[in-house]
Design a protein around this motif. Structure first.
Motif, PDB file in Angstrom:
ATOM      1  N   GLU A 163       0.825  -1.206   0.000  1.00 51.92           N
ATOM      2  CA  GLU A 163       0.000   0.000   0.000  1.00 51.92           C
ATOM      3  C   GLU A 163       0.861   1.260   0.000  1.00 51.92           C
ATOM      4  O   GLU A 163       0.537   2.249  -0.671  1.00 51.92           O
ATOM      5  N   ALA A 164       1.968   1.218   0.770  1.00 49.98           N
ATOM      6  CA  ALA A 164       2.880   2.372   0.791  1.00 49.98           C
ATOM      7  C   ALA A 164       3.499   2.585  -0.583  1.00 49.98           C
ATOM      8  O   ALA A 164       3.637   3.719  -1.056  1.00 49.98           O
ATOM      9  N   SER A 165       3.887   1.486  -1.251  1.00 50.36           N
ATOM     10  CA  SER A 165       4.463   1.594  -2.595  1.00 50.36           C
ATOM     11  C   SER A 165       3.466   2.214  -3.563  1.00 50.36           C
ATOM     12  O   SER A 165       3.808   3.093  -4.361  1.00 50.36           O
ATOM     13  N   ASN A 166       2.218   1.747  -3.492  1.00 53.94           N
ATOM     14  CA  ASN A 166       1.188   2.283  -4.387  1.00 53.94           C
ATOM     15  C   ASN A 166       0.957   3.772  -4.133  1.00 53.94           C
ATOM     16  O   ASN A 166       0.753   4.550  -5.075  1.00 53.94           O
ATOM     17  N   ALA A 167       0.982   4.162  -2.854  1.00 54.71           N
ATOM     18  CA  ALA A 167       0.777   5.572  -2.521  1.00 54.71           C
ATOM     19  C   ALA A 167       1.897   6.436  -3.088  1.00 54.71           C
ATOM     20  O   ALA A 167       1.667   7.546  -3.574  1.00 54.71           O
ATOM     21  N   ILE A 168       3.122   5.932  -3.035  1.00 56.54           N
ATOM     22  CA  ILE A 168       4.274   6.681  -3.546  1.00 56.54           C
ATOM     23  C   ILE A 168       4.173   6.835  -5.060  1.00 56.54           C
ATOM     24  O   ILE A 168       4.391   7.921  -5.614  1.00 56.54           O
ATOM     25  N   VAL A 169       3.857   5.732  -5.744  1.00 57.15           N
ATOM     26  CA  VAL A 169       3.729   5.792  -7.203  1.00 57.15           C
ATOM     27  C   VAL A 169       2.620   6.772  -7.598  1.00 57.15           C
ATOM     28  O   VAL A 169       2.783   7.600  -8.501  1.00 57.15           O
ATOM     29  N   THR A 170       1.494   6.699  -6.904  1.00 57.37           N
ATOM     30  CA  THR A 170       0.374   7.597  -7.201  1.00 57.37           C
ATOM     31  C   THR A 170       0.766   9.057  -7.001  1.00 57.37           C
ATOM     32  O   THR A 170       0.450   9.925  -7.828  1.00 57.37           O
TER      33      THR A 170
ATOM     34  N   GLU B 291       9.071  16.748  -4.131  1.00 58.28           N
ATOM     35  CA  GLU B 291      10.127  16.101  -3.370  1.00 58.28           C
ATOM     36  C   GLU B 291       9.647  15.590  -2.016  1.00 58.28           C
ATOM     37  O   GLU B 291      10.369  14.866  -1.329  1.00 58.28           O
ATOM     38  N   SER B 292       8.431  15.943  -1.629  1.00 60.26           N
ATOM     39  CA  SER B 292       7.922  15.413  -0.368  1.00 60.26           C
ATOM     40  C   SER B 292       7.720  13.908  -0.444  1.00 60.26           C
ATOM     41  O   SER B 292       7.543  13.256   0.582  1.00 60.26           O
ATOM     42  N   VAL B 293       7.770  13.339  -1.656  1.00 65.68           N
ATOM     43  CA  VAL B 293       7.658  11.890  -1.802  1.00 65.68           C
ATOM     44  C   VAL B 293       8.835  11.200  -1.107  1.00 65.68           C
ATOM     45  O   VAL B 293       8.690  10.100  -0.580  1.00 65.68           O
ATOM     46  N   PHE B 294      10.001  11.853  -1.084  1.00 68.23           N
ATOM     47  CA  PHE B 294      11.137  11.278  -0.370  1.00 68.23           C
ATOM     48  C   PHE B 294      10.792  11.105   1.104  1.00 68.23           C
ATOM     49  O   PHE B 294      11.116  10.084   1.726  1.00 68.23           O
ATOM     50  N   THR B 295      10.158  12.101   1.676  1.00 68.67           N
ATOM     51  CA  THR B 295       9.739  12.008   3.077  1.00 68.67           C
ATOM     52  C   THR B 295       8.704  10.910   3.243  1.00 68.67           C
ATOM     53  O   THR B 295       8.706  10.184   4.249  1.00 68.67           O
ATOM     54  N   MET B 296       7.808  10.771   2.277  1.00 73.29           N
ATOM     55  CA  MET B 296       6.794   9.711   2.331  1.00 73.29           C
ATOM     56  C   MET B 296       7.460   8.335   2.330  1.00 73.29           C
ATOM     57  O   MET B 296       7.067   7.432   3.086  1.00 73.29           O
ATOM     58  N   ILE B 297       8.482   8.159   1.504  1.00 67.77           N
ATOM     59  CA  ILE B 297       9.211   6.888   1.461  1.00 67.77           C
ATOM     60  C   ILE B 297       9.805   6.573   2.823  1.00 67.77           C
ATOM     61  O   ILE B 297       9.674   5.466   3.360  1.00 67.77           O
ATOM     62  N   LEU B 298      10.445   7.576   3.410  1.00 62.09           N
ATOM     63  CA  LEU B 298      11.127   7.373   4.691  1.00 62.09           C
ATOM     64  C   LEU B 298      10.135   7.088   5.805  1.00 62.09           C
ATOM     65  O   LEU B 298      10.315   6.139   6.588  1.00 62.09           O
TER      66      LEU B 298
END
Length: 538
Positions: free
Chosen positions: A175-182, A191-198
């Motif tokens: 689910e986290a992976s899907n959220a990042i891709v979306t 660039e806030s996606v980097f924070t989302m990954i972490l």
């Protein structure tokens, strides 16, 4: 007549059924300690989970007051009497203090008399130990049979709970992976996606500290995004070139370790516990490194943890790759637009100016002296315009391949305008800027990254309707200042990694970064962000 009374058999059956109804490992362990007390009549019961070195990593107990446990302060390791519990049977001791292997009890621990201990095995590996103590009259053979049966049932229940947890965890990673891709598909430049990954990795893996290391200038890898109590100390640290983290980056193969691995470990992480490094792989190259740490004494990461985290990291890398492609397309589109403008200037503007100049020269020959003088002045303006257009055409058609800093910065500012909804006003002595970075190309890279980050912060946090970018070179220093008319710096500072990263970039160049209100005390005070660093003198 059987030794075990029927009511006791019913109680054991009920306990086994209750165990297998639990999905949470913590709930299973709690059920085991409670059932063992009820089935044997012992005063104390505990499950001690040990690592491969017989160190306690989890301790669950019943029958002991919490205040007593707080005074003791630690779980027992696998030493003394605990160390001699048989591999496949139980150990029964009438008086614990009289056993030859007894090494004493911690200060504040209540006295223990009768003792029964057995090993809990899951898939032929030791999960931990079940301890029972202080039964009036001591433990008998019936207690032994009950505990053996309970331990066998516990092994199955623990295994089921662990598999259930792994399934839930895999689903959370997915689910986290899907959220990042979306998120990246909706806004490839966010660039806030980097924070989302972490944050996703930290929460799902149960880590205390985490860092996302990304490639920087001069082949250095830097912890660009961090989380945890020591996040400020981790942010901006360079990975040692000969350390295990860089070995992971180069090999593309993740690792787990009981402590931060390597003979040389960064001071900031030396006191951390179990570690897991998962590289973000895009094709045959590593584009990032996810680093997770737990507290000392906590459960170690396993190969299953690594495999799951690696799948997440790979998906994150693919998503970042999509973002990089999107950015390249936008840059390519901008270059194509530059070519189109150059062609239009040549095909329409330049030719029209040339034709106009011919007509003015022809008309002036037949005009009166006064009119001819005025036409001559107009003709001079037209020729000057022709010269300026040729210069612009040259810049658009040829300057694109040279990529001076001015071109790179202007491109970033133009691209930022799409996100901002307006075009920032730019002021810069471009010749001085070019001279400033002539001896240090990495300074140009930093300047571009800083400009991008500052304008991104305005777009995400400022709610501004106008922005001004100023680049200045004075006294062997380069400064980049971005001012806006938005809500002020409070919004930007909420993004911990963004402003801290700007500060760290400045510190590495003997400089500073400041973020202040432009007009304090007003309803929309705006922000002034200034990045000021030393220029390397050739």
């Amino acid at each position: 007549m059987p030794d075990q009374p029927i009511p006791a058999i019913d109680a054991l059956t009920h306990a086994i059924v209750a165990l297998n109804a639990k999905h949470s490992l913590a709930a299973v362990l709690a059920e085991i300690v409670d059932a063992s007390l009820q089935l044997t009549g012992a005063q104390y019961s505990a499950i001690n989970r040990l690592d491969a070195n017989d160190r306690s990593i989890e301790f669950q107990y019943a029958g002991m007051d919490d205040s007593v446990w707080e005074r003791i302060g630690r779980a027992p390791d696998g030493v003394g009497v605990l160390h001699v519990i048989p591999r496949d049977d139980i150990l029964v001791v009438e008086e614990l203090s009289e056993h030859p292997a007894f090494l004493g009890l911690p200060e504040g621990h209540p006295p223990l008399g009768a003792f029964l201990g057995t090993r809990l095995r899951v898939r032929d590996k030791t999960f931990g130990y079940l301890y029972l103590a202080n039964k009036s009259g001591g433990f008998n053979e019936a207690d032994g049979r009950v505990v053996r049966a309970l331990a066998a049932a516990a092994s199955v229940a623990i295994d089921n709970a662990q598999m259930y947890h792994q399934t839930v965890e895999r689903q959370a990673w997915l689910e986290a992976s899907n959220a990042i891709v979306t998120a990246l598909l909706s806004d490839p430049e966010d660039e806030s996606v980097f924070t989302m990954i972490l944050n996703s990795a930290t929460g799902i893996a149960g880590a205390t500290h985490a860092a996302l290391a990304l490639p920087g200038v001069a082949d250095k890898w830097v912890m660009e995004f961090t989380s945890g109590p020591q996040a400020d100390h981790l942010l901006g640290l360079e990975l040692p070139d000969d350390g295990h983290a860089m070995m992971t980056v180069r090999s593309g193969v993740g690792l787990v370790a009981s402590i931060p691995p390597g003979t040389y470990v960064l001071k900031a992480i030396r006191d951390f516990g179990p570690a897991m490094y998962a590289p973000l792989r895009a094709g045959d190259r590593t584009v990032g490194l996810l680093m997770l740490w737990r507290e000392t004494g906590e459960r170690e990461f396993g190969e299953r943890d690594l495999a799951t985290a690696q799948r997440f990291a790979t998906n994150a890398a693919v998503a970042l790759g999509l973002a990089e492609i999107a950015h390249m397309k936008r840059v390519s589109k901008l270059n194509d637009e530059s070519q189109r403008l150059a062609d239009d200037l040549h095909d329409f503007v330049s030719q029209e100016l040339f034709a106009t100049s011919i007509q003015l020269e022809s008309i002036s020959q037949d005009a009166s002296p006064e009119v001819a003088r005025r036409l001559g002045a107009t003709l001079e303006h037209v020729r000057r315009a022709q010269f300026e257009v040729r210069g612009v055409m040259s810049t658009l058609a040829v300057g694109r391949s040279a990529e001076p800093l001015s071109t790179r910065l202007i491109r970033e500012i133009v691209l930022a305008g799409e996100t901002l909804g307006f075009s920032p006003v730019v002021e810069a002595p471009w010749d001085d800027v070019a001279d400033a970075v002539a001896a240090d190309q990495s300074l140009a890279d930093d300047a571009v990254a800083v400009t991008r980050e500052l304008l991104s912060n305005v777009a995400r946090h400022a709610r501004a309707s106008a922005a001004w970018v100023s680049v200045a070179c004075t006294d062997s220093r380069l400064s980049i200042t971005v001012r806006d008319n938005g809500i002020g710096p409070a919004g930007a500072t909420k993004r911990h990694s963004g402003t801290s990263n700007l500060a760290n970039r400045a510190l590495r160049r003997n400089g500073s970064f400041t973020l202040t209100e432009a007009s304090p005390g007003t309803e929309a005070p705006g922000s002034i962000a200034e990045w000021n660093v030393a220029i390397e003198v050739s």
